[in-house]
Design a protein around this motif. Structure first.
Motif, PDB file in Angstrom:
ATOM      1  N   LEU A   1      16.556 -18.419   8.380  1.00  0.00           N
ATOM      2  CA  LEU A   1      17.457 -17.806   9.342  1.00  0.00           C
ATOM      3  C   LEU A   1      18.056 -16.541   8.745  1.00  0.00           C
ATOM      4  O   LEU A   1      18.273 -16.483   7.524  1.00  0.00           O
ATOM      5  CB  LEU A   1      18.590 -18.770   9.718  1.00  0.00           C
ATOM      6  CG  LEU A   1      18.194 -20.148  10.265  1.00  0.00           C
ATOM      7  CD1 LEU A   1      19.443 -21.007  10.451  1.00  0.00           C
ATOM      8  CD2 LEU A   1      17.434 -20.003  11.569  1.00  0.00           C
ATOM      9  N   PRO A   2      18.364 -15.544   9.568  1.00  0.00           N
ATOM     10  CA  PRO A   2      18.960 -14.326   9.009  1.00  0.00           C
ATOM     11  C   PRO A   2      20.364 -14.557   8.466  1.00  0.00           C
ATOM     12  O   PRO A   2      20.776 -13.912   7.504  1.00  0.00           O
ATOM     13  CB  PRO A   2      18.970 -13.347  10.186  1.00  0.00           C
ATOM     14  CG  PRO A   2      18.883 -14.208  11.407  1.00  0.00           C
ATOM     15  CD  PRO A   2      18.070 -15.400  11.005  1.00  0.00           C
ATOM     16  N   ASP A   3      21.099 -15.484   9.076  1.00  0.00           N
ATOM     17  CA  ASP A   3      22.436 -15.841   8.602  1.00  0.00           C
ATOM     18  C   ASP A   3      22.862 -17.126   9.298  1.00  0.00           C
ATOM     19  O   ASP A   3      22.103 -17.703  10.086  1.00  0.00           O
ATOM     20  CB  ASP A   3      23.449 -14.715   8.842  1.00  0.00           C
ATOM     21  CG  ASP A   3      23.521 -14.294  10.305  1.00  0.00           C
ATOM     22  OD1 ASP A   3      23.475 -15.176  11.195  1.00  0.00           O
ATOM     23  OD2 ASP A   3      23.631 -13.084  10.575  1.00  0.00           O
ATOM     24  N   LEU A   4      24.076 -17.553   9.031  1.00  0.00           N
ATOM     25  CA  LEU A   4      24.529 -18.839   9.573  1.00  0.00           C
ATOM     26  C   LEU A   4      24.920 -18.777  11.039  1.00  0.00           C
ATOM     27  O   LEU A   4      25.152 -19.825  11.655  1.00  0.00           O
ATOM     28  CB  LEU A   4      25.711 -19.365   8.749  1.00  0.00           C
ATOM     29  CG  LEU A   4      25.369 -19.906   7.359  1.00  0.00           C
ATOM     30  CD1 LEU A   4      26.639 -20.315   6.628  1.00  0.00           C
ATOM     31  CD2 LEU A   4      24.395 -21.075   7.442  1.00  0.00           C
ATOM     32  N   THR A   5      24.975 -17.591  11.636  1.00  0.00           N
ATOM     33  CA  THR A   5      25.318 -17.540  13.060  1.00  0.00           C
ATOM     34  C   THR A   5      24.257 -18.223  13.909  1.00  0.00           C
ATOM     35  O   THR A   5      24.556 -18.690  15.017  1.00  0.00           O
ATOM     36  CB  THR A   5      25.506 -16.094  13.544  1.00  0.00           C
ATOM     37  OG1 THR A   5      24.271 -15.379  13.415  1.00  0.00           O
ATOM     38  CG2 THR A   5      26.601 -15.380  12.748  1.00  0.00           C
ATOM     39  N   GLU A   6      23.036 -18.311  13.402  1.00  0.00           N
ATOM     40  CA  GLU A   6      21.958 -18.963  14.152  1.00  0.00           C
ATOM     41  C   GLU A   6      21.813 -20.443  13.805  1.00  0.00           C
ATOM     42  O   GLU A   6      20.991 -21.145  14.395  1.00  0.00           O
ATOM     43  CB  GLU A   6      20.637 -18.233  13.909  1.00  0.00           C
ATOM     44  CG  GLU A   6      20.632 -16.808  14.441  1.00  0.00           C
ATOM     45  CD  GLU A   6      19.255 -16.202  14.471  1.00  0.00           C
ATOM     46  OE1 GLU A   6      18.274 -16.927  14.218  1.00  0.00           O
ATOM     47  OE2 GLU A   6      19.165 -14.987  14.734  1.00  0.00           O
ATOM     48  N   PHE A   7      22.622 -20.908  12.860  1.00  0.00           N
ATOM     49  CA  PHE A   7      22.470 -22.287  12.405  1.00  0.00           C
ATOM     50  C   PHE A   7      22.847 -23.328  13.458  1.00  0.00           C
ATOM     51  O   PHE A   7      22.118 -24.326  13.623  1.00  0.00           O
ATOM     52  CB  PHE A   7      23.274 -22.513  11.122  1.00  0.00           C
ATOM     53  CG  PHE A   7      23.171 -23.901  10.582  1.00  0.00           C
ATOM     54  CD1 PHE A   7      22.049 -24.310   9.876  1.00  0.00           C
ATOM     55  CD2 PHE A   7      24.189 -24.830  10.791  1.00  0.00           C
ATOM     56  CE1 PHE A   7      21.940 -25.599   9.380  1.00  0.00           C
ATOM     57  CE2 PHE A   7      24.095 -26.123  10.302  1.00  0.00           C
ATOM     58  CZ  PHE A   7      22.968 -26.504   9.596  1.00  0.00           C
ATOM     59  N   PRO A   8      23.960 -23.185  14.202  1.00  0.00           N
ATOM     60  CA  PRO A   8      24.310 -24.235  15.170  1.00  0.00           C
ATOM     61  C   PRO A   8      23.210 -24.502  16.196  1.00  0.00           C
ATOM     62  O   PRO A   8      22.920 -25.671  16.504  1.00  0.00           O
ATOM     63  CB  PRO A   8      25.588 -23.687  15.825  1.00  0.00           C
ATOM     64  CG  PRO A   8      26.213 -22.855  14.753  1.00  0.00           C
ATOM     65  CD  PRO A   8      25.043 -22.182  14.085  1.00  0.00           C
ATOM     66  N   ALA A   9      22.587 -23.439  16.729  1.00  0.00           N
ATOM     67  CA  ALA A   9      21.516 -23.640  17.712  1.00  0.00           C
ATOM     68  C   ALA A   9      20.326 -24.336  17.068  1.00  0.00           C
ATOM     69  O   ALA A   9      19.726 -25.252  17.658  1.00  0.00           O
ATOM     70  CB  ALA A   9      21.094 -22.304  18.307  1.00  0.00           C
ATOM     71  N   TRP A  10      19.982 -23.912  15.849  1.00  0.00           N
ATOM     72  CA  TRP A  10      18.870 -24.577  15.153  1.00  0.00           C
ATOM     73  C   TRP A  10      19.202 -26.040  14.905  1.00  0.00           C
ATOM     74  O   TRP A  10      18.362 -26.929  15.096  1.00  0.00           O
ATOM     75  CB  TRP A  10      18.570 -23.884  13.820  1.00  0.00           C
ATOM     76  CG  TRP A  10      17.558 -24.664  13.047  1.00  0.00           C
ATOM     77  CD1 TRP A  10      16.211 -24.605  13.181  1.00  0.00           C
ATOM     78  CD2 TRP A  10      17.824 -25.711  12.096  1.00  0.00           C
ATOM     79  NE1 TRP A  10      15.607 -25.541  12.360  1.00  0.00           N
ATOM     80  CE2 TRP A  10      16.572 -26.225  11.695  1.00  0.00           C
ATOM     81  CE3 TRP A  10      18.986 -26.244  11.546  1.00  0.00           C
ATOM     82  CZ2 TRP A  10      16.472 -27.260  10.761  1.00  0.00           C
ATOM     83  CZ3 TRP A  10      18.881 -27.273  10.621  1.00  0.00           C
ATOM     84  CH2 TRP A  10      17.633 -27.771  10.232  1.00  0.00           C
ATOM     85  N   LEU A  11      20.438 -26.331  14.489  1.00  0.00           N
ATOM     86  CA  LEU A  11      20.820 -27.704  14.156  1.00  0.00           C
ATOM     87  C   LEU A  11      20.742 -28.608  15.376  1.00  0.00           C
ATOM     88  O   LEU A  11      20.317 -29.762  15.263  1.00  0.00           O
ATOM     89  CB  LEU A  11      22.237 -27.722  13.572  1.00  0.00           C
ATOM     90  CG  LEU A  11      22.716 -29.095  13.107  1.00  0.00           C
ATOM     91  CD1 LEU A  11      21.904 -29.570  11.903  1.00  0.00           C
ATOM     92  CD2 LEU A  11      24.204 -29.059  12.768  1.00  0.00           C
ATOM     93  N   ARG A  12      21.150 -28.110  16.525  1.00  0.00           N
ATOM     94  CA  ARG A  12      21.062 -28.930  17.733  1.00  0.00           C
ATOM     95  C   ARG A  12      19.617 -29.337  18.015  1.00  0.00           C
ATOM     96  O   ARG A  12      19.333 -30.497  18.353  1.00  0.00           O
ATOM     97  CB  ARG A  12      21.645 -28.171  18.932  1.00  0.00           C
ATOM     98  CG  ARG A  12      23.164 -28.081  18.924  1.00  0.00           C
ATOM     99  CD  ARG A  12      23.698 -27.602  20.249  1.00  0.00           C
ATOM    100  NE  ARG A  12      23.291 -26.233  20.540  1.00  0.00           N
ATOM    101  CZ  ARG A  12      23.968 -25.165  20.155  1.00  0.00           C
ATOM    102  NH1 ARG A  12      25.071 -25.290  19.435  1.00  0.00           N
ATOM    103  NH2 ARG A  12      23.555 -23.953  20.487  1.00  0.00           N
ATOM    104  N   THR A  13      18.706 -28.388  17.855  1.00  0.00           N
ATOM    105  CA  THR A  13      17.287 -28.691  18.056  1.00  0.00           C
ATOM    106  C   THR A  13      16.802 -29.705  17.030  1.00  0.00           C
ATOM    107  O   THR A  13      16.071 -30.650  17.348  1.00  0.00           O
ATOM    108  CB  THR A  13      16.442 -27.408  17.974  1.00  0.00           C
ATOM    109  OG1 THR A  13      16.892 -26.492  18.975  1.00  0.00           O
ATOM    110  CG2 THR A  13      14.991 -27.690  18.177  1.00  0.00           C
ATOM    111  N   PHE A  14      17.212 -29.530  15.782  1.00  0.00           N
ATOM    112  CA  PHE A  14      16.822 -30.445  14.715  1.00  0.00           C
ATOM    113  C   PHE A  14      17.347 -31.853  15.004  1.00  0.00           C
ATOM    114  O   PHE A  14      16.619 -32.856  14.854  1.00  0.00           O
ATOM    115  CB  PHE A  14      17.356 -29.944  13.369  1.00  0.00           C
ATOM    116  CG  PHE A  14      17.173 -30.912  12.239  1.00  0.00           C
ATOM    117  CD1 PHE A  14      15.929 -31.118  11.666  1.00  0.00           C
ATOM    118  CD2 PHE A  14      18.255 -31.638  11.747  1.00  0.00           C
ATOM    119  CE1 PHE A  14      15.757 -32.020  10.620  1.00  0.00           C
ATOM    120  CE2 PHE A  14      18.098 -32.528  10.703  1.00  0.00           C
ATOM    121  CZ  PHE A  14      16.843 -32.724  10.139  1.00  0.00           C
ATOM    122  N   ALA A  15      18.621 -31.942  15.418  1.00  0.00           N
ATOM    123  CA  ALA A  15      19.216 -33.245  15.693  1.00  0.00           C
ATOM    124  C   ALA A  15      18.503 -33.942  16.846  1.00  0.00           C
ATOM    125  O   ALA A  15      18.283 -35.163  16.815  1.00  0.00           O
ATOM    126  CB  ALA A  15      20.699 -33.081  16.010  1.00  0.00           C
TER     127      ALA A  15
END
Length: 214
Positions: A196-210
Motif C-alpha cells: 500500500l502507498p500508506d496507511l490511508t488505504e489500510f482500512p478498506a484493505w482490512l475490511r476485504t481481508f476480514a
C-alpha cells in the motif's frame, strides 16, 4: 518454532504494526537527536543520511560513526536524551490512527512491534494518542516473529524489508507500506503479500481481508 499463524486463522483478528515510518514519521525527532548526540560527543554524524535509512536498531547505525568499543555506551546515551529531542517533533503518519481504529472496529486487537527502545516507543504513542493493545520493543527483522507468534498476529504491517522478513518468519501476512526507506519493488522482492502507498488505504484493505476470513 511455535506454530505459525495462518492468514485465515479462526482466532480473533490481530494485527501488528511497525512504528518508525509506518505509524509515525520519526525522521524529524531522530534527526534532532542525532544532531544533539553529535554535538555532545564531538563526532560528526550526517543526520540526514541517518534518517533516510531508518529501521534497524540504533546500534547498527551508530556503528557507522563510532568505534566498536564505544557503540554500546553511545547507544545508552542516545536513548537517555531521546525524550528531550525526539518525541515532540515526530508526527503520526497519515492514516495511522484510522488504521488502529479499523482493527478495533472489526473487534480485533492491535500490537506495535518495533526495533525501538520500548520506553521511547511508548512515549511516541502516548504523545500522539495512539493506543495499541500491546507494545513490544527491541525486536528487529526475523526476531519480530517472537512477538507476532506470541500474540497470534495474522497480519504485520511495516515499511522495511526487515518487517517483511519478520512477518514471514511468523507465518503472518505481510503488508508493506512505502512510507519508509524501502520502495514497492524492494518490499515485493522481500516477499510482501500486499503493498500500500500508506496507511490511508489500510482500512478498506482490512475490511476485504476480514471478509475473506469468514
Amino acid at each position: 518454532m511455535a506454530t505459525m499463524a495462518s492468514h485465515t486463522s479462526s482466532h480473533p483478528l490481530t494485527v501488528g504494526f511497525d512504528l518508525d515510518m509506518t505509524l509515525i514519521d520519526s525522521r524529524p525527532g531522530i534527526r534532532a537527536n542525532y544532531r544533539a548526540l553529535s554535538a555532545e560527543t564531538g563526532v560528526p554524524i550526517d543526520a540526514d543520511l541517518v534518517v533516510s535509512r531508518l529501521g534497524p536498531p540504533v546500534e547498527d547505525e551508530l556503528a557507522n560513526w563510532y568505534p566498536a568499543h564505544a557503540v554500546a555506551a553511545t547507544a545508552d546515551r542516545y536513548r537517555e536524551i531521546y525524550p528531550t529531542h525526539a518525541i515532540a517533533p515526530s508526527p503520526a503518519l497519515p492514516g495511522a490512527r484510522e488504521a488502529i481504529g479499523a482493527v478495533r472496529a472489526l473487534g480485533g486487537r492491535t500490537l506495535v512491534v518495533t526495533a525501538k527502545y520500548e520506553p521511547s516507543a511508548r512515549l511516541h504513542l502516548s504523545h500522539l494518542g495512539i493506543e495499541p493493545d500491546a507494545l513490544i520493543g527491541r525486536l528487529w527483522a526475523e526476531a519480530k516473529a517472537r512477538a507476532l507468534l506470541e500474540h497470534g498476529a495474522q497480519v504485520y504491517v511495516g515499511d522495511h524489508t526487515g518487517d517483511v522478513r519478520g512477518a514471514r518468519a511468523a507465518g503472518a501476512l505481510s503488508v508493506g507500506v512505502t512510507t519508509g526507506p524501502c520502495d514497492a519493488a524492494e518490499l515485493r522482492a522481500a516477499g510482501a503479500d500486499v503493498i500500500l502507498p500508506d496507511l490511508t488505504e489500510f482500512p478498506a484493505w482490512l475490511r476485504t481481508f476480514a471478509e475473506s476470513r469468514g
